[in-house]
Design a protein around this motif. Structure first.
Motif, mmCIF file in Angstrom:
data_model
loop_
_atom_site.group_PDB
_atom_site.id
_atom_site.type_symbol
_atom_site.label_atom_id
_atom_site.label_comp_id
_atom_site.label_asym_id
_atom_site.label_seq_id
_atom_site.Cartn_x
_atom_site.Cartn_y
_atom_site.Cartn_z
ATOM 1 N N TYR A 1 -16.123 5.732 4.293
ATOM 2 C CA TYR A 1 -15.005 5.444 3.390
ATOM 3 C C TYR A 1 -15.033 6.434 2.248
ATOM 4 N N SER A 2 -13.965 7.208 2.125
ATOM 5 C CA SER A 2 -13.885 8.173 1.019
ATOM 6 C C SER A 2 -12.525 8.045 0.340
ATOM 7 N N GLY A 3 -12.175 6.824 -0.004
ATOM 8 C CA GLY A 3 -10.890 6.558 -0.630
ATOM 9 C C GLY A 3 -10.989 6.549 -2.145
ATOM 10 N N PRO A 4 -9.950 6.024 -2.777
ATOM 11 C CA PRO A 4 -9.910 6.032 -4.244
ATOM 12 C C PRO A 4 -10.969 5.130 -4.883
ATOM 13 N N VAL A 5 -11.385 4.078 -4.207
ATOM 14 C CA VAL A 5 -12.410 3.195 -4.787
ATOM 15 C C VAL A 5 -13.734 3.934 -4.903
ATOM 16 N N GLN A 6 -14.068 4.715 -3.902
ATOM 17 C CA GLN A 6 -15.307 5.497 -3.946
ATOM 18 C C GLN A 6 -15.263 6.511 -5.076
ATOM 19 N N THR A 7 -14.127 7.116 -5.310
ATOM 20 C CA THR A 7 -13.976 8.080 -6.399
ATOM 21 C C THR A 7 -14.108 7.398 -7.755
ATOM 22 N N VAL A 8 -13.515 6.229 -7.897
ATOM 23 C CA VAL A 8 -13.607 5.492 -9.166
ATOM 24 C C VAL A 8 -15.054 5.085 -9.440
ATOM 25 N N ALA B 1 -21.492 4.524 -4.473
ATOM 26 C CA ALA B 1 -20.584 5.582 -4.020
ATOM 27 C C ALA B 1 -21.167 6.311 -2.816
ATOM 28 N N PHE B 2 -22.475 6.544 -2.824
ATOM 29 C CA PHE B 2 -23.116 7.228 -1.707
ATOM 30 C C PHE B 2 -23.075 6.364 -0.443
ATOM 31 N N VAL B 3 -23.283 5.065 -0.605
ATOM 32 C CA VAL B 3 -23.221 4.161 0.550
ATOM 33 C C VAL B 3 -21.814 4.139 1.123
#
Length: 83
Positions: free
Chosen positions: A23-30, A15-17
Motif C-alpha cells: 500500500y503506497s497511498g495517501p495514508v502512507q504518505t501522511v 509507514a514502512f509496514v
C-alpha cells in the motif's frame, strides 16, 4: 522527550509496514510526514537545549518559552516540508 522520539519511530515503522504490504497511498504518505514533523519537534527541542543550555521551569520568562517554540516550529516545518 523520549516519548516523542518513540512516537516518530512508530510512525516511520507504520509507514514502512504499509509500504511492505503493497500500500503506497495517501495514508502512507501522511503517516511518513507525521513521522518527519514529530522528529522535527524532537530535534528542535534538543537544538534549543544545546544552544542555550537552559531548562524551562514554572518561573521561566515567557520570552524563553517563545524562543524554544520558534526553534521547535522551525525544525518541524523544515522536516515537514522536506527541505
Amino acid at each position: 522527550m523520549m516519548k516523542w522520539l518513540l512516537v516518530a519511530l512508530m510512525l516511520y515503522t507504520a509507514a514502512f509496514v504499509m509500504l511492505q504490504a503493497g500500500y503506497s497511498g495517501p495514508v502512507q504518505t501522511v503517516v511518513w510526514k507525521l513521522g518527519h514533523v514529530t522528529l522535527g519537534g524532537y530535534a528542535g527541542y534538543w537544538l534549543d537545549r544545546a544552544a542555550f543550555r537552559d531548562r524551562i521551569r514554572w518561573d521561566t520568562p515567557p520570552l524563553v518559552m517563545i524562543r524554544r517554540a520558534i526553534i521547535m516550529a522551525a525544525a518541524m516545518y523544515t522536516l515537514g516540508t522536506g527541505l
